[in-house]
Design a protein around this motif. Structure first.
Motif, PDB file in Angstrom:
ATOM      1  N   ALA A 262       5.887  -7.460  -0.166  1.00 48.24           N
ATOM      2  CA  ALA A 262       5.078  -7.894   0.978  1.00 48.24           C
ATOM      3  C   ALA A 262       5.828  -7.877   2.310  1.00 48.24           C
ATOM      4  CB  ALA A 262       4.491  -9.280   0.711  1.00 48.24           C
ATOM      5  N   PRO A 263       7.113  -8.289   2.376  1.00 49.00           N
ATOM      6  CA  PRO A 263       7.810  -8.249   3.672  1.00 49.00           C
ATOM      7  C   PRO A 263       7.894  -6.848   4.258  1.00 49.00           C
ATOM      8  CG  PRO A 263       8.987  -9.663   2.147  1.00 49.00           C
ATOM      9  CD  PRO A 263       7.925  -8.959   1.345  1.00 49.00           C
ATOM     10  N   LEU A 264       8.002  -5.849   3.399  1.00 51.24           N
ATOM     11  CA  LEU A 264       8.053  -4.467   3.881  1.00 51.24           C
ATOM     12  C   LEU A 264       6.733  -4.071   4.514  1.00 51.24           C
ATOM     13  CD1 LEU A 264       9.423  -1.679   4.049  1.00 51.24           C
ATOM     14  CD2 LEU A 264       8.583  -1.234   1.731  1.00 51.24           C
ATOM     15  N   ALA A 265       5.645  -4.437   3.862  1.00 50.22           N
ATOM     16  CA  ALA A 265       4.319  -4.074   4.373  1.00 50.22           C
ATOM     17  C   ALA A 265       4.049  -4.715   5.726  1.00 50.22           C
ATOM     18  CB  ALA A 265       3.250  -4.497   3.367  1.00 50.22           C
ATOM     19  N   ALA A 266       4.683  -5.862   5.983  1.00 51.77           N
ATOM     20  CA  ALA A 266       4.422  -6.590   7.232  1.00 51.77           C
ATOM     21  C   ALA A 266       5.336  -6.169   8.375  1.00 51.77           C
ATOM     22  CB  ALA A 266       4.585  -8.095   6.986  1.00 51.77           C
ATOM     23  N   MET A 267       6.271  -5.249   8.127  1.00 55.11           N
ATOM     24  CA  MET A 267       7.288  -4.880   9.120  1.00 55.11           C
ATOM     25  C   MET A 267       6.911  -3.579   9.819  1.00 55.11           C
ATOM     26  SD  MET A 267      11.402  -4.742   8.435  1.00 55.11           S
ATOM     27  CE  MET A 267      11.367  -6.427   7.817  1.00 55.11           C
ATOM     28  N   ASN A 268       6.986  -3.578  11.148  1.00 56.89           N
ATOM     29  CA  ASN A 268       6.658  -2.392  11.936  1.00 56.89           C
ATOM     30  C   ASN A 268       7.892  -1.541  12.201  1.00 56.89           C
ATOM     31  OD1 ASN A 268       3.899  -3.181  12.248  1.00 56.89           O
ATOM     32  ND2 ASN A 268       4.495  -4.595  13.891  1.00 56.89           N
ATOM     33  N   GLY A 269       7.667  -0.313  12.684  1.00 58.60           N
ATOM     34  CA  GLY A 269       8.763   0.577  13.039  1.00 58.60           C
ATOM     35  C   GLY A 269       9.433   1.213  11.839  1.00 58.60           C
ATOM     36  N   HIS A 270      10.514   1.967  12.118  1.00 60.04           N
ATOM     37  CA  HIS A 270      11.284   2.577  11.049  1.00 60.04           C
ATOM     38  C   HIS A 270      12.054   1.502  10.296  1.00 60.04           C
ATOM     39  CE1 HIS A 270      11.398   6.569  13.519  1.00 60.04           C
ATOM     40  NE2 HIS A 270      10.212   6.298  13.014  1.00 60.04           N
TER      41      HIS A 270
ATOM     42  N   LYS B 179       7.484   1.759  -7.194  1.00 62.07           N
ATOM     43  CA  LYS B 179       6.214   2.458  -6.952  1.00 62.07           C
ATOM     44  C   LYS B 179       5.457   1.852  -5.778  1.00 62.07           C
ATOM     45  CE  LYS B 179       5.944   3.658 -11.841  1.00 62.07           C
ATOM     46  NZ  LYS B 179       5.311   3.350 -13.147  1.00 62.07           N
ATOM     47  N   VAL B 180       5.508   0.539  -5.658  1.00 56.89           N
ATOM     48  CA  VAL B 180       4.828  -0.124  -4.539  1.00 56.89           C
ATOM     49  C   VAL B 180       5.573   0.150  -3.232  1.00 56.89           C
ATOM     50  CG1 VAL B 180       3.992  -2.322  -3.620  1.00 56.89           C
ATOM     51  CG2 VAL B 180       3.942  -1.903  -6.087  1.00 56.89           C
ATOM     52  N   ILE B 181       6.902   0.116  -3.277  1.00 55.23           N
ATOM     53  CA  ILE B 181       7.694   0.425  -2.082  1.00 55.23           C
ATOM     54  C   ILE B 181       7.370   1.833  -1.593  1.00 55.23           C
ATOM     55  CG2 ILE B 181      10.024   0.817  -1.193  1.00 55.23           C
ATOM     56  CD1 ILE B 181      11.005  -1.331  -3.171  1.00 55.23           C
ATOM     57  N   LEU B 182       7.328   2.794  -2.502  1.00 50.18           N
ATOM     58  CA  LEU B 182       7.060   4.187  -2.127  1.00 50.18           C
ATOM     59  C   LEU B 182       5.698   4.329  -1.454  1.00 50.18           C
ATOM     60  CD1 LEU B 182       8.490   6.073  -5.238  1.00 50.18           C
ATOM     61  CD2 LEU B 182       9.492   5.932  -2.953  1.00 50.18           C
ATOM     62  N   ARG B 183       4.719   3.561  -1.896  1.00 46.45           N
ATOM     63  CA  ARG B 183       3.396   3.639  -1.283  1.00 46.45           C
ATOM     64  C   ARG B 183       3.421   3.161   0.166  1.00 46.45           C
ATOM     65  NH1 ARG B 183       1.213   1.396  -6.200  1.00 46.45           N
ATOM     66  NH2 ARG B 183       0.699  -0.559  -5.112  1.00 46.45           N
ATOM     67  N   HIS B 184       4.383   2.285   0.489  1.00 50.83           N
ATOM     68  CA  HIS B 184       4.457   1.723   1.833  1.00 50.83           C
ATOM     69  C   HIS B 184       5.387   2.502   2.763  1.00 50.83           C
ATOM     70  CE1 HIS B 184       2.026  -1.886   1.332  1.00 50.83           C
ATOM     71  NE2 HIS B 184       2.608  -2.105   0.162  1.00 50.83           N
ATOM     72  N   LEU B 185       6.090   3.522   2.246  1.00 46.17           N
ATOM     73  CA  LEU B 185       7.018   4.264   3.088  1.00 46.17           C
ATOM     74  C   LEU B 185       6.284   5.046   4.170  1.00 46.17           C
ATOM     75  CD1 LEU B 185       9.840   5.721   0.804  1.00 46.17           C
ATOM     76  CD2 LEU B 185       9.836   3.630   2.167  1.00 46.17           C
ATOM     77  N   ARG B 186       6.915   5.099   5.351  1.00 42.15           N
ATOM     78  CA  ARG B 186       6.377   5.865   6.471  1.00 42.15           C
ATOM     79  C   ARG B 186       7.427   6.865   6.937  1.00 42.15           C
ATOM     80  NH1 ARG B 186       4.596   0.324   8.348  1.00 42.15           N
ATOM     81  NH2 ARG B 186       6.485   0.268   9.649  1.00 42.15           N
ATOM     82  N   THR B 187       7.010   7.819   7.752  1.00 40.10           N
ATOM     83  CA  THR B 187       7.950   8.772   8.328  1.00 40.10           C
ATOM     84  C   THR B 187       9.046   8.021   9.083  1.00 40.10           C
ATOM     85  OG1 THR B 187       6.195  10.418   8.575  1.00 40.10           O
ATOM     86  CG2 THR B 187       8.185  10.725   9.902  1.00 40.10           C
ATOM     87  N   GLY B 188      10.293   8.361   8.796  1.00 42.53           N
ATOM     88  CA  GLY B 188      11.422   7.691   9.430  1.00 42.53           C
ATOM     89  C   GLY B 188      12.026   6.580   8.591  1.00 42.53           C
ATOM     90  N   ASP B 189      11.331   6.144   7.553  1.00 38.55           N
ATOM     91  CA  ASP B 189      11.872   5.121   6.661  1.00 38.55           C
ATOM     92  C   ASP B 189      12.941   5.723   5.743  1.00 38.55           C
ATOM     93  OD1 ASP B 189      10.195   3.211   7.693  1.00 38.55           O
ATOM     94  OD2 ASP B 189       8.746   3.305   6.045  1.00 38.55           O
TER      95      ASP B 189
END
Length: 218
Positions: free
Chosen positions: A31-39, A54-64
């Motif tokens: 949950a803390p990852l999902a709530a954090m903005n930016g890279h 698997k849950v972390i990977l779903r939340h990854l964004r470009t630059g992470d």
């Protein structure tokens, strides 16, 4: 599940669980990852077969950037083939690397925004737990967030039925959690939808304290 059980039965001390963590616990841990903005730079420690991964990977964004540290070679092979390869071939966001080895000595990228730790601390000697937490807090940036979990009520239930060394270890873990709460922002949340029910512990590293924590001995 079968892959988890095979490794759990051959290495219960390092696995420390009777079943893979549930989706409900995984969502709370991440949950803390999902709530954090930016890279974001993320470290996962002790992923096992990858329920949190698997849950972390779903939340990854470009630059992470995600580092995954796992000691068990069987789990490492499973993560490479069954989790990370699918993520890469799907062309999803973020960079991911697997670090095979002991979190206390493995080479890490540096400062992390989020650390998700699935290690079975109840099964480890107290000095080892101390060293692991010092390493994790040392690479967690001030203001960064770390999550780990313990099983709900297990310490209290186990204590009357185990020997003195085990009771001392359980007591030391409780003292460690209390010490973390004194130096950093700490909150706990019970996750009943897990076997057995678990407590997700979230620590936000203070900007006023170093990574050092008081040592414990068995």
């Amino acid at each position: 599940m079968l892959n988890f059980l095979r490794h759990a039965l051959t290495n219960f001390k390092g696995t420390g669980a009777i079943a893979p963590s549930s989706p409900a616990l995984a969502e709370r841990m991440v949950a803390p990852l999902a709530a954090m903005n930016g890279h974001r730079t993320i470290l996962e420690v002790g992923p096992g077969t990858g329920p949190f991964t698997k849950v972390i990977l779903r939340h990854l964004r470009t630059g992470d950037a995600l580092d995954i540290c796992e000691f068990n070679e069987g789990f490492c092979d499973h993560l490479e083939r069954g989790v990370m390869e699918r993520h890469r071939t799907a062309g999803r966001h973020g960079s991911v690397r697997l670090l095979r080895g002991d979190i206390r000595t493995v080479g890490l990228a540096g400062s992390y925004d989020v650390i998700v730790c699935g290690l079975p601390f109840t099964n480890f000697p107290t000095p080892m737990v101390h060293d692991i937490f010092e390493r994790l807090l040392g690479v967690l940036r001030p203001g960064g967030v770390m999550t780990f979990f313990r099983y709900y009520l297990v310490r209290g239930v186990q204590a009357p039925f185990v020997g003195r060394p085990k009771r001392a270890r359980l007591r030391a873990l409780s003292e460690l959690e209390s010490a973390l709460g004194l130096m950093h922002a700490l909150r706990t949340e019970v996750v009943l939808a897990n076997v057995p029910p678990a407590v997700c512990v979230t620590v936000v590293r203070s900007t006023d304290h170093t990574a050092s924590i008081s040592p414990w001995r068995d």
